[in-house]
Design a protein around this motif. Structure first.
Motif, mmCIF file in Angstrom:
data_model
loop_
_atom_site.group_PDB
_atom_site.id
_atom_site.type_symbol
_atom_site.label_atom_id
_atom_site.label_comp_id
_atom_site.label_asym_id
_atom_site.label_seq_id
_atom_site.Cartn_x
_atom_site.Cartn_y
_atom_site.Cartn_z
ATOM 1 N N LEU A 153 -4.778 -5.116 5.515
ATOM 2 C CA LEU A 153 -4.235 -3.838 5.043
ATOM 3 C C LEU A 153 -5.179 -2.687 5.395
ATOM 4 C CD1 LEU A 153 -2.859 -4.915 1.556
ATOM 5 C CD2 LEU A 153 -1.508 -3.961 3.435
ATOM 6 N N SER A 154 -6.468 -2.931 5.275
ATOM 7 C CA SER A 154 -7.459 -1.900 5.609
ATOM 8 C C SER A 154 -7.323 -1.467 7.063
ATOM 9 C CB SER A 154 -8.868 -2.440 5.348
ATOM 10 O OG SER A 154 -9.847 -1.518 5.768
ATOM 11 N N HIS A 155 -7.157 -2.434 7.962
ATOM 12 C CA HIS A 155 -7.011 -2.117 9.380
ATOM 13 C C HIS A 155 -5.708 -1.368 9.659
ATOM 14 C CE1 HIS A 155 -9.912 -5.610 10.550
ATOM 15 N NE2 HIS A 155 -10.544 -4.516 10.211
ATOM 16 N N ARG A 156 -4.624 -1.803 9.032
ATOM 17 C CA ARG A 156 -3.324 -1.190 9.304
ATOM 18 C C ARG A 156 -3.206 0.210 8.717
ATOM 19 N NH1 ARG A 156 1.280 -5.959 9.393
ATOM 20 N NH2 ARG A 156 -0.060 -7.596 10.239
ATOM 21 N N LEU A 157 -3.869 0.428 7.582
ATOM 22 C CA LEU A 157 -3.823 1.755 6.965
ATOM 23 C C LEU A 157 -4.879 2.695 7.528
ATOM 24 C CD1 LEU A 157 -3.381 0.721 3.214
ATOM 25 C CD2 LEU A 157 -1.651 1.786 4.671
ATOM 26 N N GLY A 158 -5.919 2.132 8.129
ATOM 27 C CA GLY A 158 -7.000 2.961 8.648
ATOM 28 C C GLY A 158 -7.896 3.502 7.553
ATOM 29 N N VAL A 159 -8.063 2.720 6.476
ATOM 30 C CA VAL A 159 -8.938 3.129 5.372
ATOM 31 C C VAL A 159 -9.866 1.969 5.051
ATOM 32 C CG1 VAL A 159 -7.191 4.683 4.416
ATOM 33 C CG2 VAL A 159 -7.327 2.321 3.594
ATOM 34 N N ASN A 160 -10.927 2.265 4.251
ATOM 35 C CA ASN A 160 -11.868 1.190 3.956
ATOM 36 C C ASN A 160 -11.331 0.254 2.876
ATOM 37 O OD1 ASN A 160 -12.667 2.134 1.275
ATOM 38 N ND2 ASN A 160 -13.731 3.793 2.342
ATOM 39 N N ARG A 161 -11.990 -0.887 2.734
ATOM 40 C CA ARG A 161 -11.515 -1.938 1.838
ATOM 41 C C ARG A 161 -11.520 -1.492 0.381
ATOM 42 N NH1 ARG A 161 -12.129 -7.372 3.418
ATOM 43 N NH2 ARG A 161 -13.254 -7.781 1.479
ATOM 44 N N THR A 162 -12.468 -0.647 -0.002
ATOM 45 C CA THR A 162 -12.529 -0.173 -1.387
ATOM 46 C C THR A 162 -11.263 0.574 -1.769
ATOM 47 O OG1 THR A 162 -14.949 0.015 -1.278
ATOM 48 C CG2 THR A 162 -13.823 1.234 -3.028
ATOM 49 N N VAL A 163 -10.759 1.398 -0.859
ATOM 50 C CA VAL A 163 -9.518 2.129 -1.118
ATOM 51 C C VAL A 163 -8.360 1.155 -1.293
ATOM 52 C CG1 VAL A 163 -7.840 3.747 -0.122
ATOM 53 C CG2 VAL A 163 -10.289 4.217 0.061
ATOM 54 N N VAL A 164 -8.314 0.139 -0.438
ATOM 55 C CA VAL A 164 -7.230 -0.841 -0.518
ATOM 56 C C VAL A 164 -7.294 -1.596 -1.843
ATOM 57 C CG1 VAL A 164 -6.249 -2.935 0.493
ATOM 58 C CG2 VAL A 164 -7.071 -1.096 1.973
ATOM 59 N N TYR A 165 -8.486 -1.992 -2.276
ATOM 60 C CA TYR A 165 -8.631 -2.686 -3.559
ATOM 61 C C TYR A 165 -8.067 -1.843 -4.701
ATOM 62 C CZ TYR A 165 -11.531 -6.650 -2.070
ATOM 63 O OH TYR A 165 -11.978 -7.816 -1.500
ATOM 64 N N ARG A 166 -8.370 -0.544 -4.689
ATOM 65 C CA ARG A 166 -7.889 0.336 -5.756
ATOM 66 C C ARG A 166 -6.368 0.475 -5.711
ATOM 67 N NH1 ARG A 166 -12.495 5.032 -4.888
ATOM 68 N NH2 ARG A 166 -14.186 3.961 -5.987
ATOM 69 N N LEU A 167 -5.819 0.593 -4.510
ATOM 70 C CA LEU A 167 -4.371 0.703 -4.373
ATOM 71 C C LEU A 167 -3.687 -0.557 -4.899
ATOM 72 C CD1 LEU A 167 -4.136 2.266 -0.801
ATOM 73 C CD2 LEU A 167 -3.560 3.409 -2.948
ATOM 74 N N LEU A 168 -4.208 -1.720 -4.507
ATOM 75 C CA LEU A 168 -3.604 -2.978 -4.933
ATOM 76 C C LEU A 168 -3.718 -3.164 -6.445
ATOM 77 C CD1 LEU A 168 -4.739 -5.456 -2.121
ATOM 78 C CD2 LEU A 168 -2.494 -4.421 -2.449
ATOM 79 N N ALA A 169 -4.865 -2.789 -7.015
ATOM 80 C CA ALA A 169 -5.049 -2.931 -8.459
ATOM 81 C C ALA A 169 -4.035 -2.084 -9.222
ATOM 82 C CB ALA A 169 -6.477 -2.532 -8.845
ATOM 83 N N THR A 170 -3.790 -0.876 -8.747
ATOM 84 C CA THR A 170 -2.823 0.000 -9.410
ATOM 85 C C THR A 170 -1.410 -0.549 -9.277
ATOM 86 O OG1 THR A 170 -4.201 1.944 -8.959
ATOM 87 C CG2 THR A 170 -1.883 2.348 -9.486
ATOM 88 N N LEU A 171 -1.058 -1.000 -8.078
ATOM 89 C CA LEU A 171 0.279 -1.549 -7.857
ATOM 90 C C LEU A 171 0.484 -2.838 -8.652
ATOM 91 C CD1 LEU A 171 0.534 -0.895 -4.016
ATOM 92 C CD2 LEU A 171 1.865 0.234 -5.804
ATOM 93 N N GLU A 172 -0.579 -3.626 -8.811
ATOM 94 C CA GLU A 172 -0.479 -4.844 -9.616
ATOM 95 C C GLU A 172 -0.204 -4.529 -11.082
ATOM 96 O OE1 GLU A 172 -2.913 -8.646 -8.352
ATOM 97 O OE2 GLU A 172 -4.205 -6.880 -8.270
ATOM 98 N N GLN A 173 -0.791 -3.452 -11.596
ATOM 99 C CA GLN A 173 -0.564 -3.065 -12.984
ATOM 100 C C GLN A 173 0.905 -2.784 -13.257
ATOM 101 O OE1 GLN A 173 -3.140 0.253 -13.788
ATOM 102 N NE2 GLN A 173 -4.935 -1.034 -14.147
ATOM 103 N N HIS A 174 1.624 -2.351 -12.234
ATOM 104 C CA HIS A 174 3.051 -2.053 -12.365
ATOM 105 C C HIS A 174 3.921 -3.202 -11.851
ATOM 106 C CE1 HIS A 174 2.455 2.163 -13.556
ATOM 107 N NE2 HIS A 174 1.415 2.127 -12.736
ATOM 108 N N LEU B 74 4.273 -4.336 -9.009
ATOM 109 C CA LEU B 74 4.874 -4.083 -7.702
ATOM 110 C C LEU B 74 4.202 -4.899 -6.603
ATOM 111 C CD1 LEU B 74 5.329 -0.207 -7.935
ATOM 112 C CD2 LEU B 74 7.041 -1.986 -8.332
ATOM 113 N N VAL B 75 3.021 -5.412 -6.890
ATOM 114 C CA VAL B 75 2.271 -6.244 -5.954
ATOM 115 C C VAL B 75 1.667 -7.404 -6.738
ATOM 116 C CG1 VAL B 75 0.115 -6.355 -4.613
ATOM 117 C CG2 VAL B 75 1.731 -4.504 -4.209
ATOM 118 N N ARG B 76 1.598 -8.564 -6.092
ATOM 119 C CA ARG B 76 0.894 -9.710 -6.674
ATOM 120 C C ARG B 76 -0.013 -10.296 -5.601
ATOM 121 N NH1 ARG B 76 3.289 -14.524 -4.937
ATOM 122 N NH2 ARG B 76 5.303 -14.243 -3.907
ATOM 123 N N ARG B 77 -1.103 -10.930 -6.032
ATOM 124 C CA ARG B 77 -2.019 -11.577 -5.088
ATOM 125 C C ARG B 77 -2.106 -13.070 -5.403
ATOM 126 N NH1 ARG B 77 -7.097 -7.423 -4.803
ATOM 127 N NH2 ARG B 77 -6.260 -6.751 -6.818
#
Length: 216
Positions: A31-52, A54-57
């Motif tokens: 996801l980091s490569h496809r979005l062009g952002v660092n892994r920390t940003v992706v972790y935060r996005l996934l954590a927020t989406l998981e709270q709702h 909308l995403v599961r890991r």
């Protein structure tokens, strides 16, 4: 991005779209490569989406679309039906057969919109809400054909014809919706006939393109 848009929301929606387009999920690194952002940003996005929800890991760390999207998806069907109705009416009247829009619901094909012709003496009764396995009937098989063609990076899976798979004496023709993000389905007709007339397949493909354009 403009001053009126949210970069974080944009990235979150892009994450959902990327996950919706894969059957196997994506890692944080992917996801980091496809979005062009660092892994920390992706972790935060996934954590927020998981709270709702909308995403599961999974245990391997791959992110997938979560069950929370089902609640949102239930509200999509009325909008999809409304967008598809003009093309379905035109198809039903032109062919003189029952036209339908079918969407994927788990492992099944679900008819969400049906239009019957007004001028024929008889036609197949086919109701919105009718379900059948994706492996049976033109509507489901057209969707599966689109999946195979996407995997092979082809552009046009054409149309699918079936005979007597869902109802004895009835045949069907269907073409998948192509290029509609987040919607997997097909447009087709079902008729009482021994064979599908040659022009029906092409006409169904045209209707599928019309519906796809209305949904973009």
């Amino acid at each position: 991005m403009t001053a009126e848009t949210s970069q974080t929301l944009d990235r979150g929606l892009r994450v959902l779209k990327l996950l919706a387009d894969t059957d196997h999920g994506l890692t944080v690194t992917e996801l980091s490569h496809r979005l062009g952002v660092n892994r920390t940003v992706v972790y935060r996005l996934l954590a927020t989406l998981e709270q709702h929800a909308l995403v599961r890991r999974d245990l391997g760390g791959r992110a997938r679309v979560g069950l929370g999207v089902l609640g949102l998806g239930r509200q999509v069907h009325p909008l999809v039906r409304e967008a598809a109705m003009p093309a379905l009416r035109s198809l039903a009247e032109d062919i003189g057969a029952t036209a339908h829009l079918t969407l994927v619901d788990g492992a099944e094909a679900l008819a969400v919109a049906v239009v019957e012709p007004t001028w024929t003496d008889y036609h197949v009764a086919y109701r919105a809400g009718f379900r059948h396995p994706l492996e049976r009937g033109a509507a489901g098989k057209a969707i599966l054909a689109a999946r195979r063609y996407r995997a092979a990076e082809h552009d046009d899976p054409g149309f699918t014809l079936t005979q007597g798979e869902l109802e004895a004496g009835a045949c069907g023709a269907a073409a998948p919706l192509i290029g509609v993000s987040g919607v997997e389905g097909s447009v087709g007709v079902v008729m009482l006939s021994d064979v599908v007339p040659e022009r029906v397949g092409v006409r169904v493909m045209d209707a599928a393109r019309e519906v796809a354009e209305a949904l973009r």
